[in-house]
Design an enzyme around this catalytic site. Structure first.
Site, PDB file in Angstrom:
ATOM      1  N   HIS A 167      14.867  96.323  47.941  1.00  0.00           N
ATOM      2  CA  HIS A 167      15.278  97.356  48.897  1.00  0.00           C
ATOM      3  C   HIS A 167      14.999  98.726  48.277  1.00  0.00           C
ATOM      4  CE1 HIS A 167      17.789  98.633  52.246  1.00  0.00           C
ATOM      5  NE2 HIS A 167      18.523  99.376  51.434  1.00  0.00           N
ATOM      6  N   SER A 169      16.828 102.513  54.966  1.00  0.00           N
ATOM      7  CA  SER A 169      18.144 101.876  55.013  1.00  0.00           C
ATOM      8  C   SER A 169      19.016 102.498  56.109  1.00  0.00           C
ATOM      9  CB  SER A 169      18.772 101.981  53.627  1.00  0.00           C
ATOM     10  OG  SER A 169      19.626 100.919  53.418  1.00  0.00           O
ATOM     11  N   LYS A 188      18.042 103.609  60.117  1.00  0.00           N
ATOM     12  CA  LYS A 188      18.726 103.380  61.400  1.00  0.00           C
ATOM     13  C   LYS A 188      18.786 104.716  62.156  1.00  0.00           C
ATOM     14  CE  LYS A 188      22.050 100.502  58.714  1.00  0.00           C
ATOM     15  NZ  LYS A 188      21.444  99.296  58.282  1.00  0.00           N
ATOM     16  N   TRP A 191      19.209  91.028  52.505  1.00  0.00           N
ATOM     17  CA  TRP A 191      20.373  91.601  53.215  1.00  0.00           C
ATOM     18  C   TRP A 191      19.913  92.296  54.507  1.00  0.00           C
ATOM     19  CZ3 TRP A 191      25.206  90.787  53.574  1.00  0.00           C
ATOM     20  CH2 TRP A 191      26.134  91.785  53.912  1.00  0.00           C
TER      21      TRP A 191
HETATM   22  C1  GTR Z   1      24.386  98.805  52.753  1.00  0.00           C
HETATM   23  C2  GTR Z   1      24.495  98.479  54.206  1.00  0.00           C
HETATM   24  C3  GTR Z   1      23.130  98.445  54.825  1.00  0.00           C
HETATM   25  C4  GTR Z   1      22.282  99.636  54.441  1.00  0.00           C
HETATM   26  C5  GTR Z   1      22.513 100.106  53.022  1.00  0.00           C
HETATM   27  C6  GTR Z   1      22.048 101.526  52.704  1.00  0.00           C
HETATM   28  O1  GTR Z   1      25.579  98.765  52.099  1.00  0.00           O
HETATM   29  O2  GTR Z   1      25.130  97.237  54.317  1.00  0.00           O
HETATM   30  O3  GTR Z   1      23.244  98.321  56.225  1.00  0.00           O
HETATM   31  O4  GTR Z   1      22.451 100.643  55.330  1.00  0.00           O
HETATM   32  O5  GTR Z   1      23.843 100.091  52.674  1.00  0.00           O
HETATM   33  O6  GTR Z   1      21.993 102.387  53.550  1.00  0.00           O
HETATM   34  O7  GTR Z   1      21.798 101.774  51.548  1.00  0.00           O
END
Ligand code: GTR
Length: 436
Positions: A414, A268, A272, A359
């Site tokens: 996720h 997540s 990045k 998402w």
């Molecule tokens: C969310 C965000 C994502 C992702 C995620 C995470 O809220 O929109 O881009 O990074 O968090 O890191 O759990």
């Protein structure tokens, strides 16, 4: 009477299940965003193999000397920011705090202290190694979301004193003892160690706490306290990537580790950061992006799921200020996320998605990896052509042939699962055979 009662219980259970699913979907798929493939706009990706001045890039030498530095510079200027943390002189001290036996191998805990004048910042690094070590150990390195003690039930792991996002087993933004092991399903230590790899982790909030405070805290506050925010100033993702590189400094001089097999992994937002660290730091031998989504592996021009505007609005401290220019105008940016992925070439790169993680735009993550192929081809590597076809099958849990570019789409949400780890370990073994 009895059967009416049973019926009511069944109704209640069904309601509970349904409402949990619904609230999960609402949280993970906020309304007002596109989740429909047919509504993805037409787009053209910035060319990887053509320089800014229009010169065709056809050899790896031209890629290394001309195009790669151009793209890296654009990513710094427009997306993640220039790393401006180590502005002043600062000292680094590494200390072994503790070591002992753990459930699946050996545990070691280090502190890396960054100091400047009378102030310091401590990063706690947790290492798990296989029980029997005959030679140097290849390692997976990944930051964690809630503190080192959350990745296993090991009672000896030091609990972070750092600021933690609100959540389970957290009180007043501090970690609680009861949080031990709450993230252990995401870190399959048993599987990793049994395959001969080590695991190194640190809590990302000790590098830069994940909230917008104008960069007063964390490593920015320590090393660049008088920072004046510039349009291309690095944000938190850049700081986390910087922290990963400081752990790589430590790995690279310590003889217990195999310096040619440093694998950086992130999930997540930390996916990045892992990609950005891998782009800039070529000592990192392989990068794994687990469900990294918008601002990670996924193509922004697709505007599928999370968008550039939404990520900038929700997390104004993650990217550089320039990135906000692309709110609702993704197509005007000189790079897209395949540009980021191409920075890893020719080192092995693995991108993983999950079917229900809309998402993060699972298909956008795949297309992005696919779009980096021309760069890998300069080095003689290509993507297996049957992948796309397999992605369209009902169940995505498939064993694809993997070379330098690995990909899978797991069924489910996720998350990071043991299945994901199995694929990463297979990919690592494929690219770095264990008899090295
Ligand atoms: C969310 C965000 C994502 C992702 C995620 C995470 O809220 O929109 O881009 O990074 O968090 O890191 O759990």
């Amino acid at each position: 009477m009895k059967s009416r009662f049973r019926f009511k219980i069944i109704l209640c259970l069904a309601y509970l299940l349904l409402s949990q699913n619904l609230s999960h979907d609402l949280k993970s798929q906020p309304k007002g965003y596109n989740y429909d493939e047919s509504k993805v706009p037409d787009y053209e990706l910035p060319l990887l193999l053509e320089s800014d001045l229009g010169r065709k890039i056809s050899t790896k030498e031209e890629w290394i000397s001309i195009r790669r530095p151009e793209i890296l510079n654009h990513l710094e200027e427009e997306v993640y920011g220039k790393n401006e943390i180590p502005l002043g002189p600062f000292k680094v001290r590494t200390k072994l705090l503790e070591s002992g036996d753990s459930e699946f191998g050996i545990r070691k805990q280090y502190s890396i202290t960054f100091s400047r004048r009378e102030n310091e910042l401590i990063l706690n690094v947790l290492v798990f190694l296989p029980p029997k070590i005959e030679k140097t150990v290849p390692v997976f390195l990944g930051l964690n979301f809630r503190g080192n003690h959350t990745i296993s039930k090991d009672n000896e792991v030091i609990i972070t004193q750092g600021w933690i996002r609100p959540g389970k087993r957290v009180k007043n933004n501090r970690s609680l003892e009861e949080g031990r092991g709450i993230a252990s399903s995401r870190w399959d230590i048993k599987q990793i160690l049994s395959k001969g790899y080590g695991l190194i982790t640190a809590y990302y909030g000790e590098i830069d706490p994940d909230f917008d405070d104008g960069f007063k805290n964390g490593i920015h506050g320590l090393l660049n306290p008088n920072r004046k925010q510039q349009p291309n100033s690095g944000g938190s993702i850049d700081a986390w990537a910087w922290g990963l590189s400081r752990i790589v400094d430590f790995i690279s001089i310590d003889e217990q580790f195999d310096h040619s097999r440093i694998i950086v992994i992130g999930h997540s937002r930390l996916g990045k950061a892992a990609l950005w660290a891998g782009a800039k730091d070529e000592r990192i031998s392989m990068v794994i992006s687990n469900n990294s989504g918008c601002g990670g592996a996924a193509i922004s021009r697709r505007k599928f799921g999370e968008t550039v505007k939404r990520i900038n609005d929700s997390f104004p401290h993650w990217f550089c200020p320039n990135y906000k220019k692309y709110n609702d105008q993704e197509e005007t940016c000189i790079v897209d996320q395949h540009s980021l992925l191409s920075m890893i070439a020719p080192r092995p790169l693995y991108v993983a998605s999950a079917t229900e993680d809309l998402w993060a735009d699972p298909m956008g993550e795949f297309y992005s990896l696919q779009a980096t192929e021309p760069v890998f081809r300069l080095y003689g590597f290509k993507l297996n052509s049957s992948w796309h076809e397999k992605l369209n099958r009902k169940s995505r849990v498939e064993k694809f042939k993997q070379d330098r570019m690995g990909y899978h789409m797991r069924d489910g949400k996720h998350d990071v699962t043991s299945y994901d780890w199995k694929r990463y370990l297979d990919f690592a073994n494929h690219n770095f055979p264990n008899d090295q």
